[in-house]
Design a protein around this motif. Structure first.
Motif, PDB file in Angstrom:
ATOM      1  N   GLY A 139       0.614  -1.059   0.437  1.00  0.00           N
ATOM      2  CA  GLY A 139      -0.173  -0.246  -0.119  1.00  0.00           C
ATOM      3  C   GLY A 139       0.635   1.425   0.243  1.00  0.00           C
ATOM      4  N   GLN A 140       1.193   1.663  -1.391  1.00  0.00           N
ATOM      5  CA  GLN A 140       1.850   2.823  -1.195  1.00  0.00           C
ATOM      6  C   GLN A 140       1.297   4.200  -2.309  1.00  0.00           C
ATOM      7  OE1 GLN A 140       6.143   1.663  -3.529  1.00  0.00           O
ATOM      8  NE2 GLN A 140       5.558  -0.170  -2.617  1.00  0.00           N
ATOM      9  N   ALA A 141       1.312   4.900  -1.541  1.00  0.00           N
ATOM     10  CA  ALA A 141       1.200   6.560  -2.557  1.00  0.00           C
ATOM     11  C   ALA A 141       2.371   7.770  -2.587  1.00  0.00           C
ATOM     12  CB  ALA A 141      -0.467   6.815  -1.250  1.00  0.00           C
ATOM     13  N   PRO A 142       1.605   8.306  -3.202  1.00  0.00           N
ATOM     14  CA  PRO A 142       2.788  10.067  -3.714  1.00  0.00           C
ATOM     15  C   PRO A 142       2.309  10.465  -2.280  1.00  0.00           C
ATOM     16  CG  PRO A 142       0.828   9.604  -5.035  1.00  0.00           C
ATOM     17  CD  PRO A 142       1.126   8.102  -4.870  1.00  0.00           C
ATOM     18  N   VAL A 143       4.164  10.782  -2.525  1.00  0.00           N
ATOM     19  CA  VAL A 143       4.275  11.697  -1.348  1.00  0.00           C
ATOM     20  C   VAL A 143       3.562  13.367  -1.724  1.00  0.00           C
ATOM     21  CG1 VAL A 143       5.631  12.789   0.265  1.00  0.00           C
ATOM     22  CG2 VAL A 143       5.891  10.335   0.313  1.00  0.00           C
ATOM     23  N   ASP A 144       3.318  13.751  -0.853  1.00  0.00           N
ATOM     24  CA  ASP A 144       2.535  15.082  -1.841  1.00  0.00           C
ATOM     25  C   ASP A 144       3.841  16.399  -0.982  1.00  0.00           C
ATOM     26  OD1 ASP A 144       2.479  17.835  -1.839  1.00  0.00           O
ATOM     27  OD2 ASP A 144      -0.356  17.502  -1.333  1.00  0.00           O
ATOM     28  N   LEU A 145       4.536  16.279  -1.444  1.00  0.00           N
ATOM     29  CA  LEU A 145       5.874  17.160  -1.575  1.00  0.00           C
ATOM     30  C   LEU A 145       5.460  18.517  -0.861  1.00  0.00           C
ATOM     31  CD1 LEU A 145       8.523  15.688  -3.661  1.00  0.00           C
ATOM     32  CD2 LEU A 145       8.275  14.761  -1.341  1.00  0.00           C
ATOM     33  N   ASP A 146       4.422  19.192  -1.128  1.00  0.00           N
ATOM     34  CA  ASP A 146       4.225  20.240  -0.459  1.00  0.00           C
ATOM     35  C   ASP A 146       3.447  19.947   0.152  1.00  0.00           C
ATOM     36  OD1 ASP A 146       5.638  22.235  -2.727  1.00  0.00           O
ATOM     37  OD2 ASP A 146       3.685  20.982  -3.920  1.00  0.00           O
ATOM     38  N   ASP A 147       2.792  19.048   1.004  1.00  0.00           N
ATOM     39  CA  ASP A 147       2.406  18.729   2.312  1.00  0.00           C
ATOM     40  C   ASP A 147       2.349  17.885   2.792  1.00  0.00           C
ATOM     41  OD1 ASP A 147      -0.139  19.475   4.289  1.00  0.00           O
ATOM     42  OD2 ASP A 147      -1.394  18.493   3.207  1.00  0.00           O
ATOM     43  N   CYS A 161       0.094   5.596   3.801  1.00  0.00           N
ATOM     44  CA  CYS A 161       0.273   4.792   2.430  1.00  0.00           C
ATOM     45  C   CYS A 161       1.981   5.521   2.273  1.00  0.00           C
ATOM     46  CB  CYS A 161      -0.483   4.295   1.586  1.00  0.00           C
ATOM     47  SG  CYS A 161      -1.905   3.107   1.761  1.00  0.00           S
ATOM     48  N   ARG A 162       1.544   6.742   2.622  1.00  0.00           N
ATOM     49  CA  ARG A 162       2.670   7.854   1.594  1.00  0.00           C
ATOM     50  C   ARG A 162       3.583   7.598   2.957  1.00  0.00           C
ATOM     51  NH1 ARG A 162      -0.662  13.324   1.312  1.00  0.00           N
ATOM     52  NH2 ARG A 162      -1.806  12.912  -0.759  1.00  0.00           N
ATOM     53  N   SER A 163       3.266   6.857   4.256  1.00  0.00           N
ATOM     54  CA  SER A 163       4.594   7.237   4.812  1.00  0.00           C
ATOM     55  C   SER A 163       5.282   5.316   4.771  1.00  0.00           C
ATOM     56  CB  SER A 163       3.877   7.268   6.200  1.00  0.00           C
ATOM     57  OG  SER A 163       3.252   5.619   6.795  1.00  0.00           O
ATOM     58  N   LYS A 164       4.492   5.180   4.356  1.00  0.00           N
ATOM     59  CA  LYS A 164       5.617   3.850   3.377  1.00  0.00           C
ATOM     60  C   LYS A 164       6.567   3.665   2.603  1.00  0.00           C
ATOM     61  CE  LYS A 164       5.033   0.927   7.021  1.00  0.00           C
ATOM     62  NZ  LYS A 164       5.785   0.849   7.794  1.00  0.00           N
ATOM     63  N   LEU A 165       5.779   4.613   1.105  1.00  0.00           N
ATOM     64  CA  LEU A 165       6.696   5.050   0.536  1.00  0.00           C
ATOM     65  C   LEU A 165       7.648   5.767   0.744  1.00  0.00           C
ATOM     66  CD1 LEU A 165       7.334   4.668  -2.458  1.00  0.00           C
ATOM     67  CD2 LEU A 165       5.107   6.869  -3.080  1.00  0.00           C
ATOM     68  N   ALA A 166       7.210   6.889   1.619  1.00  0.00           N
ATOM     69  CA  ALA A 166       8.906   7.484   2.003  1.00  0.00           C
ATOM     70  C   ALA A 166       9.908   7.053   2.760  1.00  0.00           C
ATOM     71  CB  ALA A 166       8.506   8.955   3.252  1.00  0.00           C
ATOM     72  N   LEU A 167       9.186   5.427   3.840  1.00  0.00           N
ATOM     73  CA  LEU A 167       9.960   4.764   4.151  1.00  0.00           C
ATOM     74  C   LEU A 167      10.954   4.030   2.785  1.00  0.00           C
ATOM     75  CD1 LEU A 167      11.386   3.198   6.430  1.00  0.00           C
ATOM     76  CD2 LEU A 167       9.422   1.554   6.214  1.00  0.00           C
TER      77      LEU A 167
END
Length: 276
Positions: A139-147, A161-167
């Motif tokens: 479960g990965q979602a793109p990190v919103d680099l502006d938020d 999902c965003r936090s796991k993609l960041a990892l």
């Protein structure tokens, strides 16, 4: 060292590692739960060496203290398994924050293992060859680099999902920085919807036992066929591509800059990649 060892897959993984004769450094947030796991492991594997480390990953100060305690007490560290995490939350519409005021999923699932790993690089390098295993998710979602703190349109599962993609993205960057030190860094999705408190709390129906996830993690921990393999993402036992953003060098550079800014006070010079 295994973080998040007091419940779910982490708890089962502690048993599997003890069965293989590993000396265990088990991390958890609550002392009583840590002691319960140690008692379980000791009852099944009387020869197992188990040492306990407590820290709340929602506080980067405690994460730094954890890393420093391990470096002070342990003569070596062959493997670090970054398993501790928080899921989507009891109410995914409620935005929670960490001790430092960061969005909770981003803080616990990305910033905390980032600080821990970076501060343990010197000990891992001194023990090389060494491995870092980041327990991520399909479960990965793109990190919103502006938020990155998800102050707009918050939803807990999406935050997870965003936090796991960041990892995963940070692990790819770190793998290049520490390769010459004999440290490998890989990430994996261990299993689909394991029967864990995190899965149930997030409102999903469990599909498999936590033991199903332990096998793929154990492979990344100990399989000789993976000696020197680094900067990869695995879906259970198979290497797969992560989300496309993980391979966007500009996105990774921007995430790294944001992460460095947020974690800088907790890193210190000795934790810079490639500087044991």
């Amino acid at each position: 060292m295994l973080t998040g060892a007091t419940q779910g897959m982490g708890r089962r993984l502690a048993h599997h590692l003890a069965a293989r004769g590993a000396q265990l450094l088990l991390h958890g947030r609550a002392r009583e739960r840590l002691e319960a796991v140690a008692d379980e492991v000791g009852a099944r594997f009387p020869e197992a060496e188990v040492r306990l480390y407590r820290a709340d990953f929602a506080d980067l100060g405690q994460v730094r203290a954890l890393a420093d305690a391990v470096r002070a007490a342990e003569p070596r560290l062959d493997v670090l398994v970054n398993n501790a995490a928080v899921g989507g939350g009891v109410d995914p519409k409620v935005r929670e924050t960490s001790h430092q005021g960061h969005e909770l999923r981003f803080a616990v699932n990305h910033l905390a293992p980032y600080v821990l790993t970076r501060r343990l690089v010197p000990l891992l390098a001194a023990s090389a060859p060494a491995r870092v295993v980041n327990v991520a998710s399909a479960g990965q979602a793109p990190v919103d680099l502006d938020d990155v703190m998800l102050e707009a349109d918050y939803e807990g599962v999406r935050a997870y999902c965003r936090s796991k993609l960041a990892l995963i993205m940070a692990g790819f960057d770190l793998s290049a920085g520490v390769a010459r030190l004999g440290i490998t860094v890989n990430a994996l999705h261990p299993a689909d919807l394991m029967d864990t408190p995190m899965v149930r709390q997030s409102g999903f129906a469990p599909a498999v036992s936590p033991d199903e996830g332990a096998g793929p993690v154990l492979r990344l921990v100990a399989d000789p066929a993976l000696d020197g393999v680094t900067g990869r993402y695995f879906d259970r036992f198979d290497e797969r591509p992560a989300h496309t953003q993980a391979y966007d060098t500009r996105a990774r550079a921007r995430l790294a800059e944001i992460t460095e800014t947020l974690t800088g006070p907790y890193l210190g010079r000795a934790a810079r990649p490639g500087t044991p």
